[in-house]
Design a protein around this motif. Sequence first.
Motif, PDB file in Angstrom:
ATOM      1  N   UNK A 190      -7.708   2.284   3.131  1.00 52.95           N
ATOM      2  CA  UNK A 190      -9.002   2.786   2.676  1.00 52.95           C
ATOM      3  C   UNK A 190      -8.754   4.246   2.321  1.00 52.95           C
ATOM      4  N   UNK A 191      -8.795   5.121   3.291  1.00 56.14           N
ATOM      5  CA  UNK A 191      -8.328   6.501   3.107  1.00 56.14           C
ATOM      6  C   UNK A 191      -7.075   6.682   3.948  1.00 56.14           C
ATOM      7  N   UNK A 222      -6.810  -9.245  -5.358  1.00 56.57           N
ATOM      8  CA  UNK A 222      -5.766  -8.552  -6.112  1.00 56.57           C
ATOM      9  C   UNK A 222      -5.001  -7.622  -5.173  1.00 56.57           C
ATOM     10  N   UNK A 223      -3.688  -7.693  -5.236  1.00 53.34           N
ATOM     11  CA  UNK A 223      -2.833  -6.840  -4.409  1.00 53.34           C
ATOM     12  C   UNK A 223      -2.351  -5.664  -5.243  1.00 53.34           C
ATOM     13  N   UNK A 224      -2.673  -4.455  -4.811  1.00 49.76           N
ATOM     14  CA  UNK A 224      -2.233  -3.263  -5.526  1.00 49.76           C
ATOM     15  C   UNK A 224      -1.525  -2.312  -4.567  1.00 49.76           C
ATOM     16  N   UNK A 225      -0.874  -1.336  -5.154  1.00 49.50           N
ATOM     17  CA  UNK A 225      -0.195  -0.306  -4.365  1.00 49.50           C
ATOM     18  C   UNK A 225      -0.864   1.029  -4.642  1.00 49.50           C
ATOM     19  N   UNK A 226      -1.452   1.603  -3.620  1.00 55.70           N
ATOM     20  CA  UNK A 226      -2.130   2.877  -3.762  1.00 55.70           C
ATOM     21  C   UNK A 226      -1.111   3.962  -4.101  1.00 55.70           C
ATOM     22  N   UNK A 227      -1.444   4.776  -5.101  1.00 55.03           N
ATOM     23  CA  UNK A 227      -0.546   5.850  -5.498  1.00 55.03           C
ATOM     24  C   UNK A 227       0.536   5.428  -6.458  1.00 55.03           C
ATOM     25  N   UNK A 228       0.483   4.188  -6.960  1.00 52.07           N
ATOM     26  CA  UNK A 228       1.571   3.651  -7.785  1.00 52.07           C
ATOM     27  C   UNK A 228       1.869   4.544  -8.991  1.00 52.07           C
ATOM     28  N   UNK A 245       3.478   7.469  -8.954  1.00 55.18           N
ATOM     29  CA  UNK A 245       3.775   8.854  -8.595  1.00 55.18           C
ATOM     30  C   UNK A 245       4.363   8.822  -7.197  1.00 55.18           C
ATOM     31  N   UNK A 246       5.658   9.111  -7.102  1.00 58.17           N
ATOM     32  CA  UNK A 246       6.411   8.861  -5.872  1.00 58.17           C
ATOM     33  C   UNK A 246       5.776   9.481  -4.641  1.00 58.17           C
ATOM     34  N   UNK A 247       5.329  10.723  -4.750  1.00 59.94           N
ATOM     35  CA  UNK A 247       4.741  11.389  -3.585  1.00 59.94           C
ATOM     36  C   UNK A 247       3.537  10.605  -3.068  1.00 59.94           C
ATOM     37  N   UNK A 248       2.696  10.152  -4.002  1.00 68.71           N
ATOM     38  CA  UNK A 248       1.484   9.426  -3.605  1.00 68.71           C
ATOM     39  C   UNK A 248       1.811   8.026  -3.106  1.00 68.71           C
ATOM     40  N   UNK A 249       2.822   7.386  -3.658  1.00 73.38           N
ATOM     41  CA  UNK A 249       3.206   6.047  -3.196  1.00 73.38           C
ATOM     42  C   UNK A 249       3.698   6.091  -1.759  1.00 73.38           C
ATOM     43  N   UNK A 250       4.459   7.120  -1.424  1.00 74.44           N
ATOM     44  CA  UNK A 250       5.040   7.194  -0.088  1.00 74.44           C
ATOM     45  C   UNK A 250       4.067   7.756   0.948  1.00 74.44           C
ATOM     46  N   UNK A 251       3.055   8.486   0.493  1.00 70.34           N
ATOM     47  CA  UNK A 251       2.081   9.056   1.425  1.00 70.34           C
ATOM     48  C   UNK A 251       0.694   8.997   0.790  1.00 70.34           C
ATOM     49  N   UNK A 252       0.161   7.786   0.584  1.00 64.62           N
ATOM     50  CA  UNK A 252      -1.121   7.662  -0.122  1.00 64.62           C
ATOM     51  C   UNK A 252      -2.273   8.335   0.595  1.00 64.62           C
ATOM     52  N   UNK A 308      -2.540  11.951  -0.361  1.00 59.18           N
ATOM     53  CA  UNK A 308      -2.878  12.116  -1.766  1.00 59.18           C
ATOM     54  C   UNK A 308      -4.162  11.380  -2.133  1.00 59.18           C
ATOM     55  N   UNK A 309      -4.944  11.025  -1.116  1.00 60.46           N
ATOM     56  CA  UNK A 309      -6.221  10.366  -1.406  1.00 60.46           C
ATOM     57  C   UNK A 309      -7.151  11.331  -2.135  1.00 60.46           C
ATOM     58  N   UNK A 310      -7.513  12.410  -1.479  1.00 59.31           N
ATOM     59  CA  UNK A 310      -8.309  13.463  -2.098  1.00 59.31           C
ATOM     60  C   UNK A 310      -7.537  14.752  -1.984  1.00 59.31           C
ATOM     61  N   UNK A 311      -7.231  15.372  -3.122  1.00 62.44           N
ATOM     62  CA  UNK A 311      -6.347  16.537  -3.103  1.00 62.44           C
ATOM     63  C   UNK A 311      -6.971  17.686  -3.879  1.00 62.44           C
ATOM     64  N   UNK A 312      -6.503  18.883  -3.568  1.00 60.00           N
ATOM     65  CA  UNK A 312      -6.777  20.036  -4.402  1.00 60.00           C
ATOM     66  C   UNK A 312      -5.687  20.124  -5.456  1.00 60.00           C
TER      67      UNK A 312
END
Length: 641
Positions: free
Chosen positions: A181-182, A281-287, A289-296, A299-303
């Motif tokens: 979720x987050x 549907x199966x998705x990958x959060x942050x797909x 962009x490597x940084x977001x994929x490994x630590x979604x 990178x959920x809500x960012x500045x």
Amino acid sequence: MQEYESVLARIQDPGDLKKLSFSELNRLASEIRSLIVSTVSRNGGHLSSNLGVVELTIALHRVFDSPGDKIIWDVGHQCYTHKLLTGRREDFSTLRKSGGLAGFPKTSESPHDAFNTGHASTSISAALGLLAGERLKGGKNRVIALIGDGALTGGMAYEALSHAGQLALPLVVILNDNKMSIGSNVGGLSKYLSRLSMKGYYQSFRRNFDAMAKRLPFIGDIFFAAVVRMKRAVKAIFYTDNFFVDLGFEYVGPIDGHQIQRLTEVLQDVRTLNRPVVVHVITRKGKGYDFAEHDPGSYHGVGSFSVSDGILESPVGERRLSFTDAFSRAILEAGRRDSRVLGISAAMGKGTGLLPFKKEFPDRYFDTGIAEGHAVTFAAGLAAQGLRPVAAIYSTFMQRGVDQLIHDVCLQKLPVCFALDRSGFVSDDGETHQGLFDIALFRSIPNLSILAPGGEGELKAMLDWSLEEPGPCMIRYPKSACPEEPVAFAQPLERGRGVLLPRGEGSRICLCFTGSLYTQALEAAEFLSQEGIQADLYNLRFLKPVDEDYLAALMNRYDLMVFIEEGIKNGGFGEYAAELGNSRFCSGKILILAALEGFVSQGKRDELLRRAGLHGLGIATAVSRAYKAALGVEWALGSRT
């Protein structure tokens, strides 16, 4: 850059997607990801959730015909691709900026945004209402609700699913299952969806079997009936438990959410169904962009951030301590002193600062998922067992637990402490996330104490005070840095009273403020001082209970009492104080400065305070005018920019 010009630039309307080949659509997905990453890196925003639904959004708009067919985005924080495909590409650089594109769907922004969203678990209810209305008017357009597995932790989604099964209208529910979720999802639902995901072989068998049956020569209704019975028997063997089927939905999935062609084929089949259907549907959060994929989660809500380096931590000493940080430290200290202290989050453990508490006291931390109403009553149950739960919930989300606060906590005088983060003006996210209503909403509830700290020390003192109280307490504070507190703020709390900060002899004005506006009130006093007018400051501390005798005495002491609050004016503290002054026949005039009625659009907190006239100069100017008008003083604050 050339690919961008040849694909994304050609999309002026969702209908343009139907003209593209699947190879072009795949290139389009890549270009959209790059644009989202670069834009969010400058403007801030929701990154992981948007990167996870790029292909799914493309497929939805290729198959369905928006705005006739309506797509409802649960929460709405994954709508960036949708905005790019619906005529807003040229304005995308203004995302989340004042006067620019909103970070969530807005009906006033585009006819393709069918329903405003910003909070979780609302999409199925809204979509079902839109679909029922469409059919009542004789229309045939379809309605699609896209909801994440995190939002399915909210009870409203289940109420809507139950009703949808009852009405049997052809509602399409897209279940975006990204195991997040987050933060990481919690509870039985996450495990249940994992079981569904493992049963993809049934859908594979079904597709192959249907294709084989279609190739057979027609031999009458008897064979068709036998095929149907066989499919049901196979489903009973391989697919014994499905909550959605039991509610009356057809279930399709799980489907790879990053395969545009496969998604398109499935959605085309789904569009022809005349009954409610869930597409898993199966998705990958942050797909992408490597940084977001490994630590979604991070990178959920960012500045703003560096695309090449990702989010960089501020050097030690560079970042001022925030109110959230102060709460995080305070509850950790309280937990070390008292084993009865518990931490509760509604899917916002990181945002509310509870993760350090979770790390040190994992057995005393509870994450309820996106279920604020449940979190409130759950906390009440814990308090009824003699424990001291602290429920940290954003002000805007606490609105979803009003009945539980009244019925389950305050009516029974249970000692639950509510830490309302993001109270007042909230940067960037717009109307749905402002924390301006909590004072007006909660001041009228019996047995509830409400406090507003002016800095780190006061927040800690207020939390400690709340944990000793025999009844429920609420501490509201903003999403901002803590100011440097004056020595007076270290005075012990005295029930119902605040702290007076005299600024000179003969002060005839008192600026009374909720804690979050200390900096602004101080600036206003300094502006007035430059004009030769002294104004004392009064940090209210308690918004409820109030020592009315003490407050009335202050109203009689000063010629002008100014109540400055970071909340809605109607029903706020200032209106209460004005009524008190009127009923006590106090001699002092009263001026109320607060947010006016209406919903506040996006902008940085400082900008929102300026818009409302609650910055230092705005307060001083309003006080100057009121003082001159009320008392005939021959001065007015000079114009400054």
